[in-house]
Write an enzyme that holds these catalytic residues in place. Structure first.
Site, PDB file in Angstrom:
ATOM      1  N   ASP A   6     -15.476  49.120 -14.373  1.00 21.01           N
ATOM      2  CA  ASP A   6     -14.650  50.321 -14.463  1.00 21.01           C
ATOM      3  C   ASP A   6     -15.127  51.052 -15.714  1.00 21.01           C
ATOM      4  O   ASP A   6     -14.809  50.651 -16.834  1.00 21.01           O
ATOM      5  CB  ASP A   6     -13.176  49.910 -14.567  1.00 21.01           C
ATOM      6  CG  ASP A   6     -12.248  51.084 -14.881  1.00 21.01           C
ATOM      7  OD1 ASP A   6     -12.739  52.226 -14.984  1.00 21.01           O
ATOM      8  OD2 ASP A   6     -11.038  50.851 -15.033  1.00 21.01           O
ATOM      9  N   LYS A  70     -17.398  60.494 -20.751  1.00 24.61           N
ATOM     10  CA  LYS A  70     -17.372  60.516 -19.293  1.00 24.61           C
ATOM     11  C   LYS A  70     -17.081  61.926 -18.773  1.00 24.61           C
ATOM     12  O   LYS A  70     -17.561  62.323 -17.718  1.00 24.61           O
ATOM     13  CB  LYS A  70     -16.288  59.556 -18.809  1.00 24.61           C
ATOM     14  CG  LYS A  70     -16.163  59.438 -17.310  1.00 24.61           C
ATOM     15  CD  LYS A  70     -15.211  58.318 -16.981  1.00 24.61           C
ATOM     16  CE  LYS A  70     -14.890  58.217 -15.514  1.00 24.61           C
ATOM     17  NZ  LYS A  70     -13.962  57.094 -15.275  1.00 24.61           N
ATOM     18  N   GLU A 148     -12.509  55.430  -7.916  1.00 27.61           N
ATOM     19  CA  GLU A 148     -11.501  54.614  -8.593  1.00 27.61           C
ATOM     20  C   GLU A 148     -10.272  54.320  -7.731  1.00 27.61           C
ATOM     21  O   GLU A 148      -9.867  53.157  -7.622  1.00 27.61           O
ATOM     22  CB  GLU A 148     -11.094  55.275  -9.919  1.00 27.61           C
ATOM     23  CG  GLU A 148     -12.211  55.169 -10.955  1.00 27.61           C
ATOM     24  CD  GLU A 148     -12.098  56.181 -12.085  1.00 27.61           C
ATOM     25  OE1 GLU A 148     -11.050  56.846 -12.197  1.00 27.61           O
ATOM     26  OE2 GLU A 148     -13.067  56.303 -12.850  1.00 27.61           O
ATOM     27  N   ASP A 170      -2.203  57.742  -8.870  1.00 21.64           N
ATOM     28  CA  ASP A 170      -2.863  57.330 -10.116  1.00 21.64           C
ATOM     29  C   ASP A 170      -2.615  58.368 -11.202  1.00 21.64           C
ATOM     30  O   ASP A 170      -3.217  59.438 -11.204  1.00 21.64           O
ATOM     31  CB  ASP A 170      -4.372  57.151  -9.851  1.00 21.64           C
ATOM     32  CG  ASP A 170      -5.147  56.764 -11.113  1.00 21.64           C
ATOM     33  OD1 ASP A 170      -4.549  56.690 -12.204  1.00 21.64           O
ATOM     34  OD2 ASP A 170      -6.369  56.529 -10.998  1.00 21.64           O
TER      35      ASP A 170
END
Ligand code: ADP
Ligand code: MG
Length: 691
Positions: A6, A70, A148, A170
């Site tokens: 992850d 990221k 994800e 999420d």
């Protein structure tokens, strides 16, 4: 050994799946921690620290810190400079991955040869390819890139026998994603995905900051947010107060500023009420997704919570209330994604013998199109080839006709990502050249095929009469403004009228920037001035005011700029200037643009974004220029064209405005006379761009 990684914005995790025991385990880092900070620190002596050590340095303020990189994946303009070297997000990610892998190898004593890496569902082709390359740069095989939410669904459902439909909700630190999946005997089918990428736990923190400061202002007449360090401390502290409210019913917050000291109690009830609008915003995204894929709450069996912010007790309560469905708390919210990736590496990837125990099918988060000429040949359009929320892998082939009389032997294909018919509102992903076909000038037909592979990476192929044609990629040119012009006769035609409203943040934090802003905006006004261009000036803070209505005389703007002062519209930034600006632009012929200049984080961001969207729907281009504390992700949401979000420093503000002036003068940046987005096209009529 295979592992799942992850690769998170703030923390990263490595996990593996053991076939013998059918168990998933997290591989701790060398500090015995499950989560490794996604932080890199470059020390002045040339040493590079990654993870835990780097995070310690971040707190101490030493060295150059690279964090949250990221967000810059696949974006070449995102760089970190340290010790004379420039690093892209991809290189930084590769360094972090290398560290994660070597730690995991040291920990287990086994060599890692293949990995599955997770990415947000909304990551596009660039961002996915950059992630794959970062992995390969570590000398491992990247088995798969997986979304994800899909990974979370896998870790939840891979061992379940039942057949159910789950909504994965999420809510992370800065993003919100919702994904609908069907789980059937451990096979996972994603049905659709959507999200809001500027909404997350940080907005709940901001609500606490606001509460505290409002009380403080009432009591002492000064606002702690005016002082950057005090404000930043309060933002960090508020995240902790928020977590306290997850456990208890109230929290007492003490704050000292300018010699005053205030003490305020925030109950969980008050907190919930003040943040209800944020939960409502997540509901809007859920409803939009359900609507898009033709489903309702009745089609869902349960809601699966993922992401740190779903720990707040109001989240499951709210979801249960709006859906009437059971809300499942993922036992290990922080680890679900890494575990899902680990399980994927063993059970959902083809092995050397070609067996794959379980199936997973995902969907695309974006539509993918091709730049084509409209049937009338009067403009370029985005002809969608693969619609968003289509299953991947997928492949679509469409026939494109070369106009009779055109003897070209080369076709240029631009792949566009986005929902809009208007090319400049989309991301230009790639430029592909097709050659080697037969064309006698009587209208040859070329089939263009798009392939989305299971990693979400796009490939373009071309065929004539079933024969595969030669295809090669070229870099996308910097200047793509012509995509907004009339095909082939680009620079001809009457000059179009232009209308620009400049909206300047006049909240208190702008006080030190204002002199420079005045100079830059003055130069801008003078450089774009002509009889076809009208300018207007708005100031905003907690309120909005028109400083000068639309005028083609730049001198009236220049004199207004001289009188610009901070705080006249309040000290904060609670207002959104879009409504006022849109009114000033309404019923004016020609192209329309709003330029926002701001240095801060706005109070009502969702409202501002929805107003900006209204502008977009009225064909008003929005360009957001940020300096200082401005949030570039937020600016991107406001901007109607991707390149229209510009973050800069005060000393480079002049350059930024020159860029806007140039774009304005050349008629690009999404400014257009009118746009009919509704034309339905038979694909055979569409002509790809010829050269
Ligand atoms: P991301 O995936 O975006 O990096 P995470 O899923 O790790 O984010 O979630 C981080 C967010 O969760 C942060 O905003 C953090 O404040 C919030 N969070 C973590 N624990 C709690 C808690 N106990 N109560 C409320 N919020 C929490
Ligand atoms: Mg997350």
């Amino acid at each position: 050994m295979k592992v799942g990684i992850d690769l998170g914005t703030t923390y990263s995790t490595v996990a593996r799946y053991d076939r013998k025991t059918s168990r998933t385990e997290i591989i701790n880092n060398l500090f015995e921690k499950e989560l490794t900070p996604s932080v890199i620190c470059f020390l002045e002596n040339g040493e590079i620290l990654i993870g835990e050590d780097a995070k310690d340095m971040q707190a101490g303020g030493a060295g150059t810190i690279a964090a949250s990189f990221k967000r810059g994946m696949g974006d070449n303009s995102f760089t970190v400079e340290a010790n004379g070297k420039v690093y892209t997000a991809e290189e930084l990610s590769a360094m972090l991955l290398k560290k994660l892998i070597s730690d995991a190898e040291a920990k287990t004593g086994e060599k890692i040869d293949s990995v599955v890496i997770t990415v947000p569902a909304y990551f596009n082709d660039f961002q996915r390819t950059a992630t794959i390359r970062a992995g390969e740069a570590c000398g491992v095989k990247v088995l798969k890139i997986i979304n994800e939410p899909t990974a979370a669904a896998i870790s939840y459902g891979y061992s379940k026998e039942s057949d159910k439909t789950v909504l994965v909700y999420d809510l992370g630190g800065g993003t919100f994603d919702v994904t609908m999946v069907r789980i059937n005997k451990g096979n996972i089918q994603v049905m659709g995905t959507d999200g809001n990428h500027i909404l997350g736990g940080k907005d709940w923190d901001a609500a606490i900051v606001k509460f505290v400061c409002e009380q403080f202002v009432e009591e002492f007449g000064v606002d702690p947010r005016e002082d950057e360090p005090t404000k930043n401390e309060l933002i960090v502290a508020s995240e902790n107060y928020k977590k306290v409210l997850t456990k208890t019913d109230s929290v007492t917050i003490q704050i000292k500023y300018e010699g005053y000291s205030g003490k305020y109690t925030l109950t969980r009830n008050q907190f919930d009420m003040r943040t209800q609008f944020l939960l409502n915003a997540t509901k809007d995204v859920c409803m939009k997704l359900l609507d898009d894929i033709g489903k309702t709450w009745d089609d869902i069996d349960e809601i699966l919570l993922v992401g740190g912010s779903t720990r707040m007790p109001q989240v499951p309560k709210f979801l249960n209330m709006i859906s009437g469905k059971p809300v499942i708390d993922h036992a290990d919210t922080d680890l679900a994604v890494a575990k899902g990736a680990a399980i994927t590496s063993e059970l959902y990837c083809s092995t050397s013998t070609g067996v794959r125990e379980k199936q997973v099918t995902d969907v695309t988060a974006h539509s993918l199109g091709v730049l084509a000429e409209s049937p009338g040949g009067d403009r370029y359009i985005n002809e969608v080839m693969i619609k968003r929320n289509s299953k991947v892998p997928s492949s679509v082939r469409k026939a494109f006709k070369i106009a009779p009389g055109n003897m070209t032997d080369i076709i240029e294909v631009y792949t566009l990502q986005g929902e809009s018919k208007i090319p400049l509102d989309c991301y230009v992903l790639a430029r592909v050249i097709i050659s080697g076909f037969y064309n006698s000038g009587d209208g040859a037909t070329i089939d263009i095929e798009y392939n989305y592979d299971e990693n979400g990476v796009v490939k373009v192929s071309a065929f004539q009469d079933g024969e595969r044609l030669e295809v090669y990629s070229e870099s996308v040119p910097d200047d793509i403004a012509w995509m907004g012009d009339k095909p082939e006769s680009r620079s001809t035609g009457a000059p179009i009228a232009k209308n620009v409203v400049l909206c300047i943040d006049l909240s208190r934090s702008m006080r030190n920037s204002l002199d420079e802003v005045r100079n830059v905006v003055r130069d801008f006004a003078l450089s774009v001035a002509d009889e076809n261009t009208k300018l207007g000036l708005i100031g905003f803070g907690d309120k909005v005011g028109i400083i000068r209505d639309m005028t083609s005389d730049p001198n009236t703007i220049v004199s207004a700029l001289d009188g610009l002062k901070v705080n006249v519209y309040g000290r904060g930034t609670d207002a959104s200037p879009f409504g006022t600006a849109a009114t000033m632009l309404s019923n004016r012929p020609g192209g329309k643009m709003i330029v926002i200049l701001t240095d801060g984080i706005w109070g009502k961001r969702d409202f501002a974004v929805s107003e900006a969207l209204n502008c977009k729907n009225s064909n008003i281009a929005v360009v957001g220029v940020g300096i200082g504390e401005a949030d570039v992700a937020f600016l991107k949401q406001l901007s109607t064209v991707e390149e229209g979000a510009m973050y800069t420093t005060l000393d480079r503000l002049g350059e930024t405005f020159s860029t806007i002036a140039r774009a304005l003068n050349s008629g690009s940046m999404g400014m257009r006379e009118s746009a009919e987005g509704s034309a339905r096209l038979g694909s055979a009529e569409v002509r790809a761009r010829l050269r």
